[in-house]
Design an enzyme around this catalytic site. Structure first.
Site, short mmCIF file in Angstrom:
data_model
loop_
_atom_site.label_atom_id
_atom_site.label_comp_id
_atom_site.label_asym_id
_atom_site.label_seq_id
_atom_site.Cartn_x
_atom_site.Cartn_y
_atom_site.Cartn_z
N TYR A 1 23.96 -7.11 22.58
CA TYR A 1 25.20 -7.52 23.24
C TYR A 1 24.94 -8.21 24.57
O TYR A 1 25.72 -9.09 24.97
CB TYR A 1 26.12 -6.31 23.42
CG TYR A 1 26.86 -5.95 22.15
CD1 TYR A 1 27.79 -6.82 21.59
CD2 TYR A 1 26.62 -4.75 21.50
CE1 TYR A 1 28.45 -6.51 20.41
CE2 TYR A 1 27.29 -4.42 20.32
CZ TYR A 1 28.20 -5.31 19.79
OH TYR A 1 28.86 -5.00 18.63
N GLU B 1 9.77 16.70 4.49
CA GLU B 1 10.58 15.51 4.22
C GLU B 1 12.07 15.76 4.39
O GLU B 1 12.75 15.01 5.09
CB GLU B 1 10.32 14.99 2.81
CG GLU B 1 11.27 13.84 2.42
CD GLU B 1 11.06 13.33 1.02
OE1 GLU B 1 11.93 12.58 0.56
OE2 GLU B 1 10.05 13.66 0.38
N ASP C 1 8.82 15.38 -1.28
CA ASP C 1 9.13 15.36 -2.70
C ASP C 1 7.95 14.78 -3.46
O ASP C 1 7.16 13.99 -2.91
CB ASP C 1 10.36 14.47 -2.97
CG ASP C 1 11.67 15.15 -2.60
OD1 ASP C 1 11.71 16.39 -2.51
OD2 ASP C 1 12.67 14.43 -2.39
#
Length: 365
Positions: A98, A193, A245
């Site tokens: 910005y 995780e 996982d």
């Protein structure tokens, strides 16, 4: 925030880059900014360092018709960065975007190009963007266990956060970890995780029973998380054990990013990677040994496996990973951490993880 010495060094580097471009203009040469190509195609796994390292390919940004706007944007961002450093201020990535709205024709129309220019400056200067005054919006992950974090208030008063006394909550790693002091007698760090599994292990007091620090990675770890874990590894000499996982994303995105770095930030591997990290599960062999419930690999999973086996220099450097990924590709299945609940909600805490932590032969490098 970064130290005054680091700010001074970063500011001097930006000034040096600007002076080199100024000298080129005086000599009637086109000013140029050089930075390394940030991709795995320009990286190789360095056995000695244990991380990715750059191979030397560079890009040039110069002042010509085709690159006039992005060159001007880069110069303006350098100027903005130096002003932040010289005034002991900082800007989030969103704020920087910005601020550019005041740059006339050099303004950014979208945040991603703004972020990319900041990453270019990071690569060209060899300073982390945090050292250049830019803070990400996202902070780090959650931490619980035998760790004291010593921080300071804005007026310099010391604050001690005891990560064993946070009730049902956890310490949230700030987006800037440089000035934190860390004290611990833990035996290892377990980086996890998923937030759900972190909550399970925290609620069951796994860290108390095994004298370890639990870190919730929240998927691919943020830079703040990686820097925090790297400090625990290097300064406190703690083993870093990773529990994801059992799927290609957990292995080749989450774990590999923590351990050796990512393609996008390969130029920062020395500053962010944790080469001592080891994967303890869920491995493809665990899926077989524990007879875990599985899900079929999706097309993008298979593509990721094949690409890793063929093109990823980290995978190609370790026969153990080649075998593991080939095993998963052949089986065409994956398993989640939560699949261990097949044996009961406490099984992962009381049986699986204690056995995995003790048996280093089952770990992946």
């Amino acid at each position: 925030m970064i130290t005054s010495k680091e700010r001074k060094l970063a500011s001097q580097k930006l000034l040096k880059m600007a002076n080199q471009m100024y000298d080129d203009i005086i000599r009637k040469k086109r000013p140029v900014i050089k930075f390394p190509v940030r991709s795995l195609s320009n990286a190789k796994f360095d056995d000695e360092k244990g991380t990715f390292t750059l191979m030397g390919k560079e890009k040039e940004r110069t002042f010509n018709v085709n690159q006039a706007k992005i060159f001007a944007q880069t110069i303006k961002m350098m100027e903005f960065s130096k002003s932040l450093l010289d005034t002991n201020d900082f800007s989030t990535l969103r704020e920087a975007y910005y601020v550019s709205k005041n740059w006339g024709e050099a303004r950014f129309d979208d945040q991603q190009p703004s972020n990319s220019v900041i990453e270019d400056l990071e690569a060209a200067s060899d300073f982390l963007r945090e050292d250049l005054g830019f803070m990400p919006e996202e902070d780090g992950a959650s931490v619980v266990g035998p760790l004291k974090v010593i921080d300071k208030t804005q007026d310099g008063q010391e604050i001690i956060i005891d990560c064993t006394k946070l009730g049902s909550g956890a310490y949230n790693i700030p987006n800037e970890v440089t000035n934190l002091t860390l004290e611990t007698n833990a035996e290892f760090v377990l980086a996890i995780e998923t937030a759900g599994m972190f909550a399970r292990l925290s609620a069951e007091g796994f860290w108390k029973k095994h004298n370890c620090i639990l870190v919730s990675l929240k998927g691919v770890p943020s830079r703040a998380t990686r820097r925090f874990v790297k400090r625990l590894s290097e300064e406190k000499k703690l083993p870093i054990l990773v529990f994801t996982d059992g799927d290609p994303y957990g292995y080749l995105n989450i774990y590999r990013t923590l351990k050796v770095g990512s393609g996008k930030a390969v130029h920062l591997a020395d500053k962010l990677a944790v080469p001592e990290a080891r994967m303890i599960g869920v491995t493809p062999q665990d899926i077989v040994d524990y007879e875990l419930p599985t899900h079929p690999l999706k097309d993008h999973d298979i593509k990721r496996l094949k690409d890793g086996l063929k093109n990823d220099d980290f995978v190609k450097s370790f026969p153990e990973w080649q075998n593991a990924l080939s095993m998963m590709a052949d089986s065409k299945v994956r398993a989640e951490q939560q699949s261990l609940a097949k044996y009961g909600l406490k099984y992962v805490v009381e049986e699986y993880l204690p056995a995995k932590v003790e048996d280093q032969k089952t770990w992946l490098p």
